[in-house]
Design a protein around this motif. Structure first.
Motif, PDB file in Angstrom:
ATOM      1  N   VAL A 175     140.338 -10.433 -74.425  1.00 27.47           N
ATOM      2  CA  VAL A 175     140.919 -11.625 -73.824  1.00 27.47           C
ATOM      3  C   VAL A 175     140.849 -11.477 -72.304  1.00 27.47           C
ATOM      4  O   VAL A 175     140.710 -10.369 -71.804  1.00 27.47           O
ATOM      5  CB  VAL A 175     142.400 -11.844 -74.255  1.00 27.47           C
ATOM      6  N   THR A 176     140.941 -12.594 -71.599  1.00 26.31           N
ATOM      7  CA  THR A 176     140.989 -12.518 -70.137  1.00 26.31           C
ATOM      8  C   THR A 176     142.442 -12.472 -69.677  1.00 26.31           C
ATOM      9  O   THR A 176     143.345 -12.830 -70.428  1.00 26.31           O
ATOM     10  CB  THR A 176     140.281 -13.731 -69.501  1.00 26.31           C
ATOM     11  N   THR A 177     142.644 -12.033 -68.454  1.00 30.90           N
ATOM     12  CA  THR A 177     144.012 -11.837 -67.948  1.00 30.90           C
ATOM     13  C   THR A 177     144.843 -13.117 -68.014  1.00 30.90           C
ATOM     14  O   THR A 177     146.051 -13.043 -68.150  1.00 30.90           O
ATOM     15  CB  THR A 177     144.003 -11.352 -66.487  1.00 30.90           C
ATOM     16  N   ASP A 178     144.188 -14.277 -67.905  1.00 31.85           N
ATOM     17  CA  ASP A 178     144.969 -15.517 -67.876  1.00 31.85           C
ATOM     18  C   ASP A 178     145.186 -16.134 -69.260  1.00 31.85           C
ATOM     19  O   ASP A 178     145.754 -17.220 -69.373  1.00 31.85           O
ATOM     20  CB  ASP A 178     144.308 -16.540 -66.935  1.00 31.85           C
ATOM     21  N   ALA A 179     144.766 -15.431 -70.325  1.00 34.01           N
ATOM     22  CA  ALA A 179     144.982 -15.959 -71.680  1.00 34.01           C
ATOM     23  C   ALA A 179     146.480 -16.045 -71.963  1.00 34.01           C
ATOM     24  O   ALA A 179     147.237 -15.148 -71.598  1.00 34.01           O
ATOM     25  CB  ALA A 179     144.307 -15.057 -72.709  1.00 34.01           C
ATOM     26  N   ASP A 180     146.905 -17.128 -72.613  1.00 33.55           N
ATOM     27  CA  ASP A 180     148.315 -17.283 -72.949  1.00 33.55           C
ATOM     28  C   ASP A 180     148.728 -16.220 -73.971  1.00 33.55           C
ATOM     29  O   ASP A 180     147.974 -15.877 -74.871  1.00 33.55           O
ATOM     30  CB  ASP A 180     148.547 -18.681 -73.524  1.00 33.55           C
ATOM     31  N   GLN A 181     149.960 -15.717 -73.842  1.00 31.46           N
ATOM     32  CA  GLN A 181     150.387 -14.634 -74.740  1.00 31.46           C
ATOM     33  C   GLN A 181     150.408 -15.061 -76.212  1.00 31.46           C
ATOM     34  O   GLN A 181     150.183 -14.232 -77.086  1.00 31.46           O
ATOM     35  CB  GLN A 181     151.747 -14.076 -74.326  1.00 31.46           C
ATOM     36  N   GLU A 182     150.632 -16.344 -76.466  1.00 30.89           N
ATOM     37  CA  GLU A 182     150.599 -16.802 -77.859  1.00 30.89           C
ATOM     38  C   GLU A 182     149.176 -16.720 -78.416  1.00 30.89           C
ATOM     39  O   GLU A 182     148.969 -16.395 -79.577  1.00 30.89           O
ATOM     40  CB  GLU A 182     151.105 -18.242 -77.970  1.00 30.89           C
ATOM     41  N   GLU A 183     148.206 -17.051 -77.538  1.00 31.98           N
ATOM     42  CA  GLU A 183     146.805 -16.949 -77.932  1.00 31.98           C
ATOM     43  C   GLU A 183     146.462 -15.479 -78.217  1.00 31.98           C
ATOM     44  O   GLU A 183     145.769 -15.163 -79.180  1.00 31.98           O
ATOM     45  CB  GLU A 183     145.934 -17.522 -76.798  1.00 31.98           C
ATOM     46  N   VAL A 184     146.949 -14.573 -77.347  1.00 31.36           N
ATOM     47  CA  VAL A 184     146.702 -13.146 -77.543  1.00 31.36           C
ATOM     48  C   VAL A 184     147.269 -12.702 -78.886  1.00 31.36           C
ATOM     49  O   VAL A 184     146.606 -11.988 -79.648  1.00 31.36           O
ATOM     50  CB  VAL A 184     147.334 -12.312 -76.399  1.00 31.36           C
ATOM     51  N   SER A 185     148.473 -13.161 -79.198  1.00 34.09           N
ATOM     52  CA  SER A 185     149.070 -12.689 -80.449  1.00 34.09           C
ATOM     53  C   SER A 185     148.337 -13.283 -81.651  1.00 34.09           C
ATOM     54  O   SER A 185     148.195 -12.636 -82.674  1.00 34.09           O
ATOM     55  CB  SER A 185     150.575 -12.960 -80.480  1.00 34.09           C
ATOM     56  N   ARG A 186     147.832 -14.521 -81.498  1.00 38.26           N
ATOM     57  CA  ARG A 186     147.035 -15.090 -82.596  1.00 38.26           C
ATOM     58  C   ARG A 186     145.770 -14.272 -82.841  1.00 38.26           C
ATOM     59  O   ARG A 186     145.374 -14.064 -83.977  1.00 38.26           O
ATOM     60  CB  ARG A 186     146.647 -16.538 -82.286  1.00 38.26           C
ATOM     61  N   ILE A 187     145.126 -13.820 -81.742  1.00 40.03           N
ATOM     62  CA  ILE A 187     143.884 -13.047 -81.876  1.00 40.03           C
ATOM     63  C   ILE A 187     144.150 -11.699 -82.524  1.00 40.03           C
ATOM     64  O   ILE A 187     143.444 -11.280 -83.443  1.00 40.03           O
ATOM     65  CB  ILE A 187     143.193 -12.891 -80.501  1.00 40.03           C
ATOM     66  N   VAL A 188     145.196 -11.005 -82.077  1.00 42.76           N
ATOM     67  CA  VAL A 188     145.538  -9.715 -82.672  1.00 42.76           C
ATOM     68  C   VAL A 188     145.837  -9.885 -84.159  1.00 42.76           C
ATOM     69  O   VAL A 188     145.390  -9.096 -84.997  1.00 42.76           O
ATOM     70  CB  VAL A 188     146.731  -9.070 -81.934  1.00 42.76           C
ATOM     71  N   ALA A 189     146.565 -10.958 -84.490  1.00 41.69           N
ATOM     72  CA  ALA A 189     146.913 -11.197 -85.891  1.00 41.69           C
ATOM     73  C   ALA A 189     145.676 -11.552 -86.706  1.00 41.69           C
ATOM     74  O   ALA A 189     145.469 -11.049 -87.802  1.00 41.69           O
ATOM     75  CB  ALA A 189     147.946 -12.310 -86.004  1.00 41.69           C
ATOM     76  N   ARG A 190     144.813 -12.408 -86.137  1.00 41.04           N
ATOM     77  CA  ARG A 190     143.675 -12.887 -86.906  1.00 41.04           C
ATOM     78  C   ARG A 190     142.689 -11.769 -87.226  1.00 41.04           C
ATOM     79  O   ARG A 190     142.172 -11.677 -88.323  1.00 41.04           O
ATOM     80  CB  ARG A 190     142.969 -14.029 -86.175  1.00 41.04           C
ATOM     81  N   TYR A 191     142.421 -10.894 -86.221  1.00 37.87           N
ATOM     82  CA  TYR A 191     141.425  -9.852 -86.426  1.00 37.87           C
ATOM     83  C   TYR A 191     142.037  -8.519 -86.846  1.00 37.87           C
ATOM     84  O   TYR A 191     141.362  -7.499 -86.833  1.00 37.87           O
ATOM     85  CB  TYR A 191     140.565  -9.691 -85.170  1.00 37.87           C
ATOM     86  N   ASP A 192     143.329  -8.511 -87.169  1.00 39.32           N
ATOM     87  CA  ASP A 192     144.013  -7.286 -87.588  1.00 39.32           C
ATOM     88  C   ASP A 192     143.795  -6.139 -86.609  1.00 39.32           C
ATOM     89  O   ASP A 192     143.447  -5.019 -87.007  1.00 39.32           O
ATOM     90  CB  ASP A 192     143.535  -6.860 -88.989  1.00 39.32           C
ATOM     91  N   LEU A 193     144.019  -6.402 -85.324  1.00 40.29           N
ATOM     92  CA  LEU A 193     143.803  -5.373 -84.304  1.00 40.29           C
ATOM     93  C   LEU A 193     145.089  -4.604 -84.017  1.00 40.29           C
ATOM     94  O   LEU A 193     146.186  -5.101 -84.247  1.00 40.29           O
ATOM     95  CB  LEU A 193     143.328  -6.028 -83.003  1.00 40.29           C
ATOM     96  N   LEU A 194     144.928  -3.381 -83.510  1.00 42.02           N
ATOM     97  CA  LEU A 194     146.089  -2.613 -83.057  1.00 42.02           C
ATOM     98  C   LEU A 194     146.303  -2.828 -81.564  1.00 42.02           C
ATOM     99  O   LEU A 194     147.367  -2.561 -81.026  1.00 42.02           O
ATOM    100  CB  LEU A 194     145.885  -1.125 -83.334  1.00 42.02           C
TER     101      LEU A 194
END
Lengths: 447, 447
Positions: free
Chosen positions: B209-228
């Motif tokens: 993600v880029t530094t300006d990505a919204d934190q909700e977007e970040v959490s959606r990405i972590v959740a979607r791709y099962d990342l740590l």
């Protein structure tokens, strides 16, 4: 890779599907991350969803996509496939995901699928033995455990020899009887000299849960201690599985949506947009309870016909009195329901919670009662005493609402009934009835 | 260790605090996990909370506890400490947690704390440069990155030589210009022969993600791709930080509570149970909007005085007609708001969403209108034509409510206004006004 790969892909996919360009859509799927395919599937219409899923060629890819699709879409996607085909797909899925899916299928169909899975069915079957929504049901039995007496060198060799495991960022340490005695991160392992034994540097007494722990409790523990995974033990402290943080995140998302929707009497099933008949059926019971209560309100009002005949204008203010009561009650109820759900509020602190909510309500009731007195003075429609009556009526309705909005969720919780489900219609209804009663009693006394 | 260590500990701690047994309480704290201390603190009264926090002796322990306490309690706990003391505590905290805390303090106090932190302030200050609730603001700059040309052997040596890092389960791979080119798990690293270069087996083009990505977007990405963890890059694709899954879980918990509470016009600030004046102040605006609308309803009703004078009994049914409208609207609105929040519903599919909601509403309205017709026939109170009028009134009120409950959240979202905040009072109010209008127009026409 852009930040929102889903939306572009989704637009292309929907375009291809609408045009019936299946070959082209199939090629696009091959280049797409399973998580993105899953997301696109969730957003297509049921018919398109099925068609796109069928375009995925390999069973392994289908398994990955299915594991990432929201629960509600699972049965729809595999529902019409033969048990042997489903079994073949599930062979590529981790046992915990396979078990979750099988729970959604009818019992006899699930048995046929298990039969088709061959020996891979064993792990899945043992998970199916645990109650739904417990740690046992969502754990993976596919973890990495080593004996406490092993030296670092052997431990690393074992790790290298083992295939890919799901929860491979922690190494769990067990004694000769498979009892959980410690945990290590991979990082701790490679930092140590080759001859050191695991028991000499492991973190002992790790945080753990038992197989029957509720999944919400598991997710609270993972969140509270910032864990990547939590080991699951049986009643004899034998390590039997691991719940990983990605499963915890799934639980949290599901529960948050569930909490919100059930407060208005609908369910997560609605988010997969079932047809109108099913949707109406889901929402009906909640509305029916509220309706029954409000029919009681009609009868109650008719008893005050005399008051209304004397001062018809009072009826103009009835919607305001009831609506403001409802609003105050829903604020109190949501603060309490959410507080209980997150563990911030304690069931034992009833008097403190109630005191706070009534304190807030007192300030708000006085403010709006004063405002309605002023408004009523301008709009008393020639009825003497009306401003006083409507101000008092609003005040009492808001105070009653605050008390009910606070106490009903607490009471339901104490009775073991989910406060989010039960509070809504009961609050709506009892506030209408009690609001009418208090308002018209005041009117009857003062006018 | 029991599954619910918090509750037993909490009971003991509250008992000790009530008895004023501070020395004993202090000893208990020393044996307690910081996460458990944090949880106990959240459940104490503000005065006790402060007293218990002050019992924690070491700055490092205080830092750990503070990092785990809910945001709202932070400022309260450190508020009265001298900036130098806060600075000393923050030196033991990871830069991302320290930055989150400093954001809550007044600007000049935060500057003094930073000054007291010495050179450790640099990392924190750079994080403070990013907008709140973005990836930049919640990332840790404390990650592990290695050059793509390094052989495995050197990589492992570097890892062993480095101190403990927060996001140490992934190794990020960068090129000579610090651009993110790949990612490795520690496990992949130890599986490879010592001479192999990282670029030859890393997973390239990792999800970022880029530094300006919204934190909700970040959490959606972590959740979607099962990342740590997800790497954060600047606009030139240089790796500048990592958002770890524990921060994502914090974001998700916070957002879920926020979503629920803002729908009834209150905020997460309420969950830390501020005093009644503050609580009333938070809830006031939402109620004020609803109140203003309902005063409009009073005026509107007075315009129908003629209808009421002719058939007074119609007023008995008004609460039912409006309440059922409100209930239907809140169901539609919650399904839409939650669908938009989870990304299940798409803003572009307005006609499909509306069609579905109106379909459901049609079935429900017909059902309840029929029920009210029957109830009205038994309770027509001698007014001919009343059952027809009230049934039609209920039907139109529910249909209008469904349309508004669906369209208002969608419209607010399109205007860039948070649908959860705005929908509530506007829906309540407009349903009262339009419900009255349609009900009495029907009555005026038919009676």
């Amino acid at each position: 890779m852009p930040d929102r790969p889903g939306s572009v892909l989704q637009a292309s996919m929907i375009r291809l599907v609408r045009r019936g360009a299946w070959a082209h859509a199939g090629r696009l799927l091959e280049k797409t991350h399973p998580a993105d395919i899953a997301q696109v599937l969730e957003r297509l219409t049921p018919a398109d969803r099925k068609a796109v899923f069928d375009l995925i060629r390999s069973d392994a890819e289908r398994a990955e996509v299915l594991a990432m699709v929201e629960f509600a879409a699972w049965t729809e996607l595999v529902g019409e496939l033969a048990p042997e085909v489903i079994g073949r797909i599930l062979q590529h899925m981790s046992p915990d995901d396979a078990a979750l899916l099988l729970r959604e299928l009818p019992r006899d169909e699930a048995d046929e699928v298990l039969l088709a899975m061959g020996e891979l069915a064993d792990d899945v079957e043992s998970l199916l033995g645990y109650a739904e929504d417990t740690a046992g049901a969502i754990m993976t039995p596919d973890f990495f455990a080593l004996d406490e007496g092993l030296p670092v060198k052997t431990a690393i060799e074992r790790l290298q020899a083992a295939g890919e495991r799901e929860a491979s960022f922690y190494v769990y340490v067990v004694d000769a009887g498979e009892h959980l005695v410690g945990v290590l991160s991979l990082r701790q392992l490679i930092m140590q000299p080759p001859d050191k034994r695991l028991r000499d540097f492991m973190s002992s007494d790790p945080i753990r849960v038992t197989t029957d722990a509720d999944q919400e409790e598991v997710s609270r523990i993972v969140a509270r201690y910032d864990l990547l995974a939590v080991p699951v033990v049986d009643n004899a402290n034998r390590l039997v599985g691991v719940v990983t943080v990605d499963d915890v995140i799934d639980v949290m998302r599901e529960e948050a949506t569930e909490d919100i929707l059930k407060m208005v009497g609908t369910t997560v099933e609605e988010t997969s947009a079932p047809g109108p008949v099913r949707g109406a059926w889901i929402r009906f019971p909640w509305l029916a309870v509220a309706f029954a209560g409000s029919v009681g309100g009609i009868y109650l009002l008719s008893e005050f016909e005399g008051v209304l005949q004397k001062t018809l204008q009072i009826s103009f203010f009835l919607p305001t009195v009831l609506a403001m009561g409802g609003n105050v009650a829903s604020q109190c109820a949501m603060v309490v329901v959410r507080g209980l759900a997150t563990g911030r509020l304690e069931l034992t602190a009833v008097s403190r919670i109630l005191g706070r909510e009534l304190g807030i309500a007192l300030l708000l009731s006085l403010t709006f009662a004063a405002a309605l007195f002023v408004a009523g003075s301008f709009m008393s429609f020639g009825a003497p005493g009306l401003p006083q009556v409507v101000a008092l009526g609003l005040f009492s309705s808001m105070m009653i609402a605050a008390a009910l909005g606070t106490l009903l969720p607490l009471g339901f919780t104490r009775l073991g009934i989910d406060p989010a489900v039960a509070s809504g219609p009961f609050i709506t209804t009892s506030i209408d009835v009690l609001g009418i009663l208090s308002f018209f009693t005041i009117a009857w006394l003062l006018l």
